[in-house]
Design an enzyme around this catalytic site. Structure first.
Site, PDB file in Angstrom:
ATOM      1  N   PHE A  12      11.729  15.411  -6.896  1.00  0.00           N
ATOM      2  CA  PHE A  12      12.064  16.320  -7.998  1.00  0.00           C
ATOM      3  C   PHE A  12      11.000  17.410  -8.037  1.00  0.00           C
ATOM      4  CE2 PHE A  12      14.582  16.146 -12.124  1.00  0.00           C
ATOM      5  CZ  PHE A  12      15.768  15.797 -11.518  1.00  0.00           C
ATOM      6  N   GLN A  45      11.150  24.882 -22.936  1.00  0.00           N
ATOM      7  CA  GLN A  45      11.489  24.897 -21.511  1.00  0.00           C
ATOM      8  C   GLN A  45      12.895  25.433 -21.272  1.00  0.00           C
ATOM      9  OE1 GLN A  45      12.109  21.080 -19.081  1.00  0.00           O
ATOM     10  NE2 GLN A  45      10.351  22.032 -18.088  1.00  0.00           N
ATOM     11  N   HIS A  83      15.507  25.494 -18.396  1.00  0.00           N
ATOM     12  CA  HIS A  83      15.822  24.886 -17.107  1.00  0.00           C
ATOM     13  C   HIS A  83      16.444  25.972 -16.246  1.00  0.00           C
ATOM     14  CE1 HIS A  83      17.599  22.260 -14.116  1.00  0.00           C
ATOM     15  NE2 HIS A  83      17.024  21.213 -14.662  1.00  0.00           N
ATOM     16  N   GLU A 101      18.646  19.128 -11.643  1.00  0.00           N
ATOM     17  CA  GLU A 101      17.668  19.491 -10.633  1.00  0.00           C
ATOM     18  C   GLU A 101      17.886  18.668  -9.368  1.00  0.00           C
ATOM     19  OE1 GLU A 101      13.865  20.106 -12.376  1.00  0.00           O
ATOM     20  OE2 GLU A 101      12.792  19.546 -10.569  1.00  0.00           O
ATOM     21  N   ARG A 150       9.767  24.143 -13.055  1.00  0.00           N
ATOM     22  CA  ARG A 150      10.912  24.752 -13.726  1.00  0.00           C
ATOM     23  C   ARG A 150      10.611  26.134 -14.260  1.00  0.00           C
ATOM     24  NH1 ARG A 150      13.356  19.404 -16.769  1.00  0.00           N
ATOM     25  NH2 ARG A 150      14.318  18.628 -14.863  1.00  0.00           N
ATOM     26  N   HIS A 166      16.376  23.914 -22.495  1.00  0.00           N
ATOM     27  CA  HIS A 166      16.529  22.538 -22.059  1.00  0.00           C
ATOM     28  C   HIS A 166      15.674  21.539 -22.819  1.00  0.00           C
ATOM     29  CE1 HIS A 166      17.732  19.474 -19.331  1.00  0.00           C
ATOM     30  NE2 HIS A 166      16.526  19.268 -18.848  1.00  0.00           N
ATOM     31  N   ARG A 180       7.240  20.793 -19.045  1.00  0.00           N
ATOM     32  CA  ARG A 180       7.523  19.395 -18.750  1.00  0.00           C
ATOM     33  C   ARG A 180       8.046  19.237 -17.333  1.00  0.00           C
ATOM     34  NH1 ARG A 180      12.171  15.952 -18.756  1.00  0.00           N
ATOM     35  NH2 ARG A 180      13.493  17.719 -19.277  1.00  0.00           N
TER      36      ARG A 180
HETATM   37  C1  LIG Z   1      21.408  17.700 -19.798  1.00  0.00           C
HETATM   38  C2  LIG Z   1      20.066  17.064 -19.872  1.00  0.00           C
HETATM   39  C3  LIG Z   1      19.555  16.365 -18.782  1.00  0.00           C
HETATM   40  C4  LIG Z   1      18.295  15.786 -18.842  1.00  0.00           C
HETATM   41  N1  LIG Z   1      17.855  15.087 -17.757  1.00  0.00           N
HETATM   42  C5  LIG Z   1      16.645  14.467 -17.827  1.00  0.00           C
HETATM   43  C6  LIG Z   1      16.186  13.689 -16.717  1.00  0.00           C
HETATM   44  O1  LIG Z   1      16.853  13.566 -15.699  1.00  0.00           O
HETATM   45  N2  LIG Z   1      14.978  13.084 -16.829  1.00  0.00           N
HETATM   46  C7  LIG Z   1      14.219  13.184 -17.947  1.00  0.00           C
HETATM   47  O2  LIG Z   1      13.159  12.597 -17.988  1.00  0.00           O
HETATM   48  N3  LIG Z   1      14.654  13.900 -19.014  1.00  0.00           N
HETATM   49  C8  LIG Z   1      15.845  14.542 -18.979  1.00  0.00           C
HETATM   50  N4  LIG Z   1      16.273  15.271 -20.071  1.00  0.00           N
HETATM   51  C9  LIG Z   1      15.491  15.271 -21.292  1.00  0.00           C
HETATM   52  C10 LIG Z   1      15.705  14.002 -22.085  1.00  0.00           C
HETATM   53  O3  LIG Z   1      17.028  13.582 -21.969  1.00  0.00           O
HETATM   54  C11 LIG Z   1      15.400  14.162 -23.568  1.00  0.00           C
HETATM   55  O4  LIG Z   1      14.217  14.810 -23.736  1.00  0.00           O
HETATM   56  C12 LIG Z   1      15.302  12.811 -24.245  1.00  0.00           C
HETATM   57  O5  LIG Z   1      16.488  12.101 -24.032  1.00  0.00           O
HETATM   58  C13 LIG Z   1      15.003  12.871 -25.725  1.00  0.00           C
HETATM   59  O6  LIG Z   1      15.092  11.554 -26.240  1.00  0.00           O
HETATM   60  P1  LIG Z   1      14.634  11.154 -27.711  1.00  0.00           P
HETATM   61  O7  LIG Z   1      14.750   9.689 -27.808  1.00  0.00           O
HETATM   62  O8  LIG Z   1      13.334  11.767 -28.006  1.00  0.00           O
HETATM   63  O9  LIG Z   1      15.670  11.860 -28.670  1.00  0.00           O
HETATM   64  P2  LIG Z   1      17.269  11.962 -28.660  1.00  0.00           P
HETATM   65  O10 LIG Z   1      17.903  11.243 -27.550  1.00  0.00           O
HETATM   66  O11 LIG Z   1      17.555  13.388 -28.846  1.00  0.00           O
HETATM   67  O12 LIG Z   1      17.666  11.154 -29.948  1.00  0.00           O
HETATM   68  C14 LIG Z   1      17.461  11.646 -31.230  1.00  0.00           C
HETATM   69  C15 LIG Z   1      17.990  10.647 -32.225  1.00  0.00           C
HETATM   70  O13 LIG Z   1      17.624  11.044 -33.537  1.00  0.00           O
HETATM   71  C16 LIG Z   1      18.747  11.021 -34.375  1.00  0.00           C
HETATM   72  N5  LIG Z   1      18.558  12.004 -35.434  1.00  0.00           N
HETATM   73  C17 LIG Z   1      18.230  13.317 -35.309  1.00  0.00           C
HETATM   74  N6  LIG Z   1      18.166  13.890 -36.515  1.00  0.00           N
HETATM   75  C18 LIG Z   1      18.465  12.942 -37.417  1.00  0.00           C
HETATM   76  C19 LIG Z   1      18.579  12.926 -38.832  1.00  0.00           C
HETATM   77  N7  LIG Z   1      18.395  14.005 -39.567  1.00  0.00           N
HETATM   78  N8  LIG Z   1      18.903  11.764 -39.435  1.00  0.00           N
HETATM   79  C20 LIG Z   1      19.121  10.645 -38.703  1.00  0.00           C
HETATM   80  N9  LIG Z   1      19.017  10.613 -37.372  1.00  0.00           N
HETATM   81  C21 LIG Z   1      18.708  11.741 -36.738  1.00  0.00           C
HETATM   82  C22 LIG Z   1      19.896  11.302 -33.470  1.00  0.00           C
HETATM   83  O14 LIG Z   1      21.104  10.873 -34.031  1.00  0.00           O
HETATM   84  C23 LIG Z   1      19.499  10.526 -32.232  1.00  0.00           C
HETATM   85  O15 LIG Z   1      19.854   9.194 -32.384  1.00  0.00           O
HETATM   86  C24 LIG Z   1      17.522  15.895 -20.010  1.00  0.00           C
HETATM   87  C25 LIG Z   1      18.024  16.596 -21.086  1.00  0.00           C
HETATM   88  C26 LIG Z   1      19.277  17.192 -21.036  1.00  0.00           C
HETATM   89  C27 LIG Z   1      19.780  17.963 -22.194  1.00  0.00           C
END
Ligand SMILES: Cc1cc2nc3c(=O)[nH]c(=O)nc-3n(C[C@H](O)[C@H](O)[C@H](O)COP(=O)(O)OP(=O)(O)OC[C@H]3O[C@@H](n4cnc5c(N)ncnc54)[C@H](O)[C@@H]3O)c2cc1C
Ligand code: SF4
Ligand code: SF4
Ligand code: FES
Lengths: 592, 252
Positions: free
Chosen positions: A126, A240, A242, A259, A290, A355, A390
């Site tokens: 990557f 970021q 992407h 990616e 990126r 992203h 990142r």
């Molecule tokens: C298309 C895409 C591809 C990606 N690919 C990769 C990858 O290959 N590798 C990598 O390392 N990262 C990748 N990322 C980044 C990564 O997916 C995210 O940064 C990560 O999943 C964030 O996880 P999190 O647990 O912090 O929050 P999230 O998964 O965003 O979860 C947030 C949670 O909080 C809850 N929430 C939010 N606000 C409230 C509220 N007011 N009240 C109650 N609940 C609330 C939501 O319902 C959810 O359950 C990618 C991102 C995208 C968009």
């Protein structure tokens, strides 16, 4: 006036309450529940639908299954370098040391990664990772991670609240976290959560921008709630972009092109057929970091060498249909069904898309504690690991490492703070009235259109390219929009009303948008994802600082806080000019 | 580009409701969810629809389009040129409002599925061909469209007798994991109600992830149940034999 009274409000009590059921939240809940305290977890969507589900390429961990020279030092080295050295090195060190163990834990709980010929977990290359490092399951790694944690969590004693939206964090009289007010989306009824400790895991705020890869959820609720409750936010200017999002048709603009396409050999061309990455980064080419690739595409388009819809061409046809369909099944299907393009036969258009948000709630490295006693933060909402940019795959690993650490941090805290703090009746009633106010505004502003305008402003004024006057202008427009947003109105009932929900999200995003612009104004240099044409160079005197923002009364305060400096045993890793693993292998070759 | 599409969207709740017509300008490549969002932004702010990713990853946006269970975000409007597009919530579950169904029953069932039980410590040694079969099941996005279409749940409302195809896929995922040490066959034979399925394959037809639910999950599970309950000796032999076979493939 709210129809509910404080005294009769539905209420739940937990030792540890986790807000957010994405990867970070679930990992925290699983950890907290392992020691028998009462744990609840809340998401504003259904369980298993969080933004994490979208992650594609993989989870970074120095397992060394393909490249035995990989190890935590090299992962540390890559992460600090990509973060342009404003990361919190302590977080990076813990992260690099623990990621591999956390990935194996997923395997133990039922995740099934792709395999190497020796039957180990497969790892793919990557951007800006020295070695092949991303454990993956085709191009749907996030889903595997989330689903595994989801089923792990429901097999434990954890209460799950689905489609419940938190609108306020509540503190007790001493400034300690005491709970949160929320409403059920299905009924619109309020519900009070009281807790001894709260883990915030609400994800990022990519929805602030018009062209974004992010899901509906990424509106930054948690960061803005924490900010209003007095938390310190840091590195907010670091957003970021992407390099490769879909461009056409309009409905899918921004949707991510993993990616992995470049990781598996895809090449970038401009409209004149030049492979322009050879010019911008001759060494790493398409697999540069990126920020570099995104800026390169942007510059090509600016110079008039863009594709018909304003992007670059990405071409992987030379790999052949068999290979593409096996390695990138999701991408193949995505282009075929949504854009009528067969990527095994034709090149396709891509352009940068918002992203990930590197900034967020400032935390202590070991425990993920914030400056509010009892409040912990992990995952994309937190800040410090990724610095100015990142690395791909580092977010999923972040969720696991710091999700677990936040769960432990909260556990330790509740052992010392055994009483349930009091919540104030008047805080709760005020909040209920505030949340219900849009129902009594007639002919108010439309929340969906406010959101669109916010996205326009941020894309035009604080996007991939920035300068002082542009940011100042953006700030003025945001201030206007904030004033208009006070007069937002909604129609219909409280039952599953997305318009009403959007009001709250727009408020969150308006708060954070202002911090992004203020951070960007403060950082008078270019570094990582933050590119200012009026300060085009990375400046070592500015690089000593993180910009920390908090509330001073009602005003936003921006402060310079020194980036923690590495002890000699870590800083010397950067003196040799090559990654530690590469150095070690060269040394061994010499000895032979 | 003034072409318009006519949507007829169910508006209502448990107390009742009816379809309401909306007209939306058609743009290239538009999916049904885009059109629903257009309606929300400009004509009906409170129109309830569930969605998260708009990329067919999260499985939130299942509904019935012209009577077929589909994902709103994966269904192109140019497939319906000249037709009115009728959109209704999934019918097998109680309605909350408009296009949003109450799918909580599925989460109750999920809790009953016994977790993965590793028989050996990690890291596992497993060949790609050992896991190809179960990785198919990992594609499930929990959209519950298969649950929606399954006649056992839909027409006979036998939710107390059958977990439904989604959870047969889930149980197959754990049960066929080369390193799983659990035994879910008794549950499949009794509480999970596998015998309620009469292999109509309707679930496979609607699965947006193209999981061959019936052929690859349900039928092999039925075989396991048959083995264990009708041929106990063979079952004992099989259960013992399985890990040894995969061990060999690792060395080979
Ligand atoms: C298309 C895409 C591809 C990606 N690919 C990769 C990858 O290959 N590798 C990598 O390392 N990262 C990748 N990322 C980044 C990564 O997916 C995210 O940064 C990560 O999943 C964030 O996880 P999190 O647990 O912090 O929050 P999230 O998964 O965003 O979860 C947030 C949670 O909080 C809850 N929430 C939010 N606000 C409230 C509220 N007011 N009240 C109650 N609940 C609330 C939501 O319902 C959810 O359950 C990618 C991102 C995208 C968009
Ligand atoms: S094959 Fe079985 S599970 Fe699938 S729809 Fe038919 S009866 Fe239901
Ligand atoms: S098996 Fe297919 S149809 Fe059923 S829930 Fe999973 S993805 Fe949806
Ligand atoms: S919105 Fe996620 S599957 Fe349709």
């Amino acid at each position: 006036m709210a129809s509910e009274q404080f005294a009769t409000l539905e209420s739940h009590q937990y030792d540890v309450l986790v807000i957010g059921s994405g990867g970070a939240g679930l990992r925290a809940a699983v950890q907290a529940a392992s020691s028998g305290v009462k744990v609840g977890i809340i998401g504003k969507s259904l369980l298993g639908k969080a933004h994490t589900v979208m992650a594609e390429g993989g989870v970074a961990a120095s397992l060394g299954n393909l490249d035995p020279w990989d190890g935590w030092e090299t992962h540390f080295y890559d992460t600090m370098r990509s973060g342009h050295f404003i990361n919190n090195y302590q977080m990076v060190e813990l992260f690099a040391k623990e990621a591999a163990e956390r990935v194996l834990e997923l395997e133990e709980w039922g995740a099934v990664f792709d395999r190497t010929p020796e039957g180990k977990i497969m790892q793919r290359p990557f951007g800006a990772h020295t070695f092949r490092r991303l454990a993956h399951i085709g191009d749907r790694t996030g889903m595997e991670l989330l689903r595994t944690l989801q089923y792990k969590a429901i097999s434990q004693d954890i209460t799950v609240h689905q489609e419940v939206t938190i609108t306020k964090l509540l503190l007790d009289g001493d400034g300690r976290i005491a709970g949160a007010l929320a409403y059920y989306r299905s009924t619109g009824k309020f519900v009070l959560f009281r807790a001894k400790a709260i883990v915030l895991a609400t994800g990022g705020w990519g929805k602030i921008y018009k062209v974004t890869s992010n899901s509906w959820e990424s509106t930054g609720d948690g960061a803005s709630l924490a900010f209003r409750a007095g938390a310190e936010l840091m590195d907010m200017e670091m957003v970021q972009f992407h390099p490769t999002g879909m461009v056409w048709p309009p409905g899918v603009r921004g949707l991510l092109v993993t990616e992995g396409v470049r990781g598996e050999g895809g090449l970038l061309y401009n409209s004149e057929g030049d492979r322009f990455m050879l010019k911008y980064d001759p060494e790493r080419k398409e697999l540069s970091s990126r920020d570099v690739v995104a800026r390169s595409i942007f510059k090509e388009v600016q110079a008039g060498r863009g594709t018909p819809h304003g992007g670059a061409w990405l071409d992987i046809t030379h790999k052949g249909p068999e290979f593409i369909k096996r390695k990138l099944p999701g991408m193949y299907e995505q282009y075929l069904t949504l854009a009528d393009v067969d990527i095994t036969k034709e090149k396709f258009e891509v352009a940068p898309t918002c992203h990930y948000t590197m900034g967020g709630v400032r935390v202590e490295a070991e425990s993920c504690a914030t400056n509010i006693p009892g409040l912990f933060a992990a995952g994309e909402v937190a800040c410090g690991l990724h610095g100015a940019n990142r690395l791909g795959g580092n977010s999923l690993a972040d969720l696991l490492v710091f999700g677990r650490r936040a769960g432990d941090g909260a556990l330790e805290y509740v052992q010392d703070h055994t009483s349930l703090p009091q919540v104030s009746e008047s805080d709760v009633e005020q909040e209920m009235n505030r949340v219900l106010k849009p129902f009594s505004v007639s002919n108010g502003e439309n929340p969906y259109l406010l959101h669109e305008q916010l996205q326009e402003i941020m894309s035009d004024h604080a996007g991939i390219v920035r300068d002082g006057p542009m940011l100042e202008d953006g700030l003025a427009k945001l201030t206007d929009l904030q004033i208009r947003a006070q007069n937002v109105g909604v129609t219909g009932s409280r039952v599953y009303n997305p318009g009403w929900h959007a009001v709250f999200e727009v408020q969150s995003m308006l708060t954070l948008a202002e911090l992004i612009v203020r951070g960007a104004l403060a950082r008078k240099e270019s570094r990582g994802a933050h590119w200012r044409t009026d300060y085009p160079d990375e400046l070592s005197e500015v690089g000593q600082w993180n910009y920390v923002q908090d509330l001073d009364g009602d005003a936003v305060r921006v402060r310079e806080v020194a980036v923690p400096s590495m002890p000699p045993e870590l800083s010397q890793l950067f003196d040799r000019g090559v990654a530690p693993g590469v150095y070690a292998s060269q040394q061994q070759a010499k000895e032979k | 580009m003034s072409e318009e599409i006519v949507l007829s969207i169910f508006r209502g709740d448990a107390a009742g409701g009816q379809e309401v017509e909306y007209r939306v300008p058609l743009t290239p490549g538009m999916v049904v969810l885009d059109a629903v969002h257009q309606v929300q932004a400009h004509q009906a702010q409170d129109l309830a629809v569930r969605w998260n990713c708009k990329a067919a990853h999260c499985g939130s946006c299942g509904a019935e389009i012209n009577g077929r269970p589909k994902l709103l975000c994966k269904t192109r409007l140019d497939d319906y040129v000249g037709e009115t597009v009728h959109i209704r919530p999934m019918q097998t579950f109680p309605i909350i409002k408009d296009l949003v169904a109450d799918v909580s029953w599925n989460y109750e069932v999920a809790k009953k599925v016994p977790a993965f039980q590793p028989a050996v410590p990690v890291p596992f040694q497993m060949q790609q061909f050992d896991v190809d079969r179960i990785q198919e099941f990992h594609h499930c996005i929990e959209c519950f469209l298969c649950q929606d279409v399954c006649h056992v749940l839909r027409d006979h409302n036998a939710k107390d007798q059958y977990f439904g195809p989604r959870f047969m896929v889930k149980m197959a995922e754990f049960e066929m994991h080369p390193r799983d040490g659990g035994d879910r066959v008794p549950m499949l034979a009794h509480e999970a109600g596998l015998n309620m399925c009469n292999v109509t394959k309707c679930c496979t037809e609607v699965c947006p992830q193209h999981i061959r639910i019936t052929d690859n999950a349900i039928i092999p599970l039925k075989e396991r149940v048959a083995d264990q309950y009708w041929d106990p000796l063979r079952a004992l032999f099989k259960k013992k034999k399985a890990p040894a076979a995969t061990e060999q493939s690792v060395q080979g």
